[in-house]
Enzyme design. Sequence first.
Site, PDB file in Angstrom:
ATOM      1  N   LYS A 100      36.616  45.101  38.266  1.00  0.00           N
ATOM      2  CA  LYS A 100      36.585  43.712  37.802  1.00  0.00           C
ATOM      3  C   LYS A 100      37.153  42.841  38.900  1.00  0.00           C
ATOM      4  O   LYS A 100      38.219  43.106  39.444  1.00  0.00           O
ATOM      5  CB  LYS A 100      37.454  43.590  36.529  1.00  0.00           C
ATOM      6  CG  LYS A 100      37.449  42.223  35.905  1.00  0.00           C
ATOM      7  CD  LYS A 100      36.348  42.083  34.882  1.00  0.00           C
ATOM      8  CE  LYS A 100      36.000  40.651  34.572  1.00  0.00           C
ATOM      9  NZ  LYS A 100      35.087  40.011  35.536  1.00  0.00           N
ATOM     10  N   GLN A 121      43.333  42.744  43.866  1.00  0.00           N
ATOM     11  CA  GLN A 121      42.817  42.696  42.493  1.00  0.00           C
ATOM     12  C   GLN A 121      43.231  43.922  41.676  1.00  0.00           C
ATOM     13  O   GLN A 121      43.466  43.820  40.471  1.00  0.00           O
ATOM     14  CB  GLN A 121      41.286  42.599  42.564  1.00  0.00           C
ATOM     15  CG  GLN A 121      40.622  42.121  41.287  1.00  0.00           C
ATOM     16  CD  GLN A 121      40.685  40.616  41.116  1.00  0.00           C
ATOM     17  OE1 GLN A 121      40.427  39.882  42.039  1.00  0.00           O
ATOM     18  NE2 GLN A 121      41.038  40.174  39.920  1.00  0.00           N
ATOM     19  N   LYS A 124      46.778  43.157  40.488  1.00  0.00           N
ATOM     20  CA  LYS A 124      46.742  41.983  39.607  1.00  0.00           C
ATOM     21  C   LYS A 124      46.202  42.385  38.233  1.00  0.00           C
ATOM     22  O   LYS A 124      46.786  42.067  37.198  1.00  0.00           O
ATOM     23  CB  LYS A 124      45.825  40.926  40.238  1.00  0.00           C
ATOM     24  CG  LYS A 124      45.706  39.646  39.450  1.00  0.00           C
ATOM     25  CD  LYS A 124      44.635  38.727  39.997  1.00  0.00           C
ATOM     26  CE  LYS A 124      44.871  38.378  41.452  1.00  0.00           C
ATOM     27  NZ  LYS A 124      43.992  37.282  41.916  1.00  0.00           N
ATOM     28  N   LYS A 136      35.835  43.466  44.199  1.00  0.00           N
ATOM     29  CA  LYS A 136      35.600  42.102  44.691  1.00  0.00           C
ATOM     30  C   LYS A 136      34.288  42.093  45.457  1.00  0.00           C
ATOM     31  O   LYS A 136      33.842  43.126  45.957  1.00  0.00           O
ATOM     32  CB  LYS A 136      36.748  41.679  45.619  1.00  0.00           C
ATOM     33  CG  LYS A 136      36.860  40.193  45.845  1.00  0.00           C
ATOM     34  CD  LYS A 136      37.581  39.475  44.716  1.00  0.00           C
ATOM     35  CE  LYS A 136      37.516  37.975  44.861  1.00  0.00           C
ATOM     36  NZ  LYS A 136      38.276  37.278  43.823  1.00  0.00           N
ATOM     37  N   GLY A 175      33.419  34.703  38.873  1.00  0.00           N
ATOM     38  CA  GLY A 175      33.370  33.698  39.935  1.00  0.00           C
ATOM     39  C   GLY A 175      34.586  33.769  40.843  1.00  0.00           C
ATOM     40  O   GLY A 175      35.553  34.475  40.569  1.00  0.00           O
ATOM     41  N   ASP A 176      34.523  33.064  41.942  1.00  0.00           N
ATOM     42  CA  ASP A 176      35.651  32.848  42.856  1.00  0.00           C
ATOM     43  C   ASP A 176      35.229  31.612  43.661  1.00  0.00           C
ATOM     44  O   ASP A 176      34.328  30.865  43.232  1.00  0.00           O
ATOM     45  CB  ASP A 176      35.875  34.084  43.745  1.00  0.00           C
ATOM     46  CG  ASP A 176      37.178  33.997  44.554  1.00  0.00           C
ATOM     47  OD1 ASP A 176      38.255  34.131  43.969  1.00  0.00           O
ATOM     48  OD2 ASP A 176      37.130  33.765  45.782  1.00  0.00           O
ATOM     49  N   THR A 220      42.662  30.210  35.315  1.00  0.00           N
ATOM     50  CA  THR A 220      43.476  30.528  36.505  1.00  0.00           C
ATOM     51  C   THR A 220      44.503  29.426  36.751  1.00  0.00           C
ATOM     52  O   THR A 220      45.687  29.692  36.974  1.00  0.00           O
ATOM     53  CB  THR A 220      42.573  30.741  37.734  1.00  0.00           C
ATOM     54  OG1 THR A 220      41.577  31.703  37.401  1.00  0.00           O
ATOM     55  CG2 THR A 220      43.377  31.228  38.927  1.00  0.00           C
ATOM     56  N   ASN A 251      38.186  24.656  41.308  1.00  0.00           N
ATOM     57  CA  ASN A 251      38.428  25.094  39.930  1.00  0.00           C
ATOM     58  C   ASN A 251      39.917  25.305  39.646  1.00  0.00           C
ATOM     59  O   ASN A 251      40.463  24.765  38.678  1.00  0.00           O
ATOM     60  CB  ASN A 251      37.637  26.392  39.672  1.00  0.00           C
ATOM     61  CG  ASN A 251      37.994  27.027  38.353  1.00  0.00           C
ATOM     62  OD1 ASN A 251      39.036  27.646  38.202  1.00  0.00           O
ATOM     63  ND2 ASN A 251      37.145  26.842  37.363  1.00  0.00           N
ATOM     64  N   SER A 387      39.034  36.669  31.673  1.00  0.00           N
ATOM     65  CA  SER A 387      37.753  37.360  31.831  1.00  0.00           C
ATOM     66  C   SER A 387      37.730  38.616  30.964  1.00  0.00           C
ATOM     67  O   SER A 387      36.715  38.936  30.336  1.00  0.00           O
ATOM     68  CB  SER A 387      37.538  37.770  33.289  1.00  0.00           C
ATOM     69  OG  SER A 387      36.964  36.720  34.021  1.00  0.00           O
TER      70      SER A 387
END
Length: 455
Positions: A100, A121, A124, A136, A175-176, A220, A251, A387
């Site tokens: 993820k 990630q 996290k 990622k 998204g990023d 976020t 964002n 998410s």
Amino acid sequence: MSPSYQAAPVIDEKLEAIHAEVVRLNPGEPEFHEATRDVLESLGLVIAKHPEFARNKIIQRVCEPERQIIFRVPWQDDQGEVHINRGYRVEFNSALGPYKGGLRFHRSVNLSIVKFLGFEQIFKNALTGLPIGGGKGGSNFDPKGRSDTEIMRFCQSFMTELYRHVGEYTDVPAGDTGVGRREIGYLFGQYKRITNRYESGVLTGKGTDWGGALVREEATGYGTVFFLTEMLQAIGDSVDDRDCVVSGSGNVALHAIDKLQQLGGRVIACSDSDGVVHDPKGIDIALLRHVKEVERLRVSDYAQLRPDARYLPGGNIWSIPCHLALPCATQNELSGRDAAVLIANGCIAVAEGANKPTTFEGVQLFLEGGVAFGPGKAANAGGVATSALEMQQNASRDSWSFEYTEARLAGIMADIHQTCLETAEEFGAPGNYVVGANIAGFQRVARAMTALGLI
Ligand code: NDP
């Protein structure tokens, strides 16, 4: 009571050797080298306490992605010219759940950046306590100035390769930077078309009309502010009536600004890659959102519409005095020198909305200077946590209210904060959220990897 802060322990010899091998095996990847070093620096005491992790070579295994996919993305612009970009998906670790992590579309994207983000990630996601592994991806495609149809064609071509590697139980991108609801829509549309399956759980960050979760878009930025409020509470302070500076205007930044203001903070500056806007009376968030999200313009255009605001082309946002600083733009945007200026100007807390925006020297100065410092892998985990909540709703064909989801997010951020605080204390670095986040995230992954055997 103010906690006593301690800098990260110096990396020990065995870990230094492991890191040297990571560097040797992954040449020319400075961002990845730095991200692995940052985590390994915290792990000396964990290995001393858990010899089974060393025996099973958990650290060496966690530094090696399970799978790295690199592919060609050909597409045509509106004039019919052919372009070739490079696509990436690094499936780093699936001990805790399906891979993820977001997709980033930006001209700077390369394997080193995708691997640094994917490595971060893993820990996290582990910190959220939810069943998600780490991954990622992205492309060196530059979406700036591209039309809607060009973006659509690019996304369709990207998914034409990616679809065979992802799935709700395999790998779930989101998204990023450069990938928002519009891009997720085009990616999901192409996935559905190729597979003939309405598999909502394959992507998160979807529109709320077609399987997306409320609060994902805000998560976020909101989550970063929730983490900040927890850090402040731990030192008997709050956001209320504090001057705040938030870098970026994408964002994460927009929603961080929004939540800071809801909690009584005064956000006096934000930025983009061209310059800084200083608005001493406080950013007008409705106007800024209109300029950025509806008109798709720049912060310089916002400044022109606000009589008291000043636009500083190429300016340094960290030279504006503030109590609370939230780097929410990109990696390495806050240097040691910037940290020294922030401390001299009376900054008391920093929460990273972006991924590794503070350089190594900057982090050390904040820790030594007694600034409450929330590293991105803990402070910005609210996005991926929400998410995971979107995945839960997709799996049960349910959709939760905004209030309920926001309360879940706030609870998750409070838990992450508590976990980091307690872990840092347990390992002899009270108040050091960097050590706390690295160790707590690593331990959860390491336990799962040990239980699953040598795979
Ligand atoms: P966006 O693309 O929406 O916004 C990025 C913003 O940062 C833009 O305003 C961009 O300006 C600005 N920016 C980029 N480079 C610089 C620079 N050198 N100086 C000043 N401003 C700059 O991305 P997101 O908001 O989604 O992501 C921002 C960060 O947060 C990234 O590090 C990302 O990995 C991280 N993150 C994002 C999550 C999410 O859910 N979106 C989740 C967790 C982390 P310009 O338009 O000029 O490029």
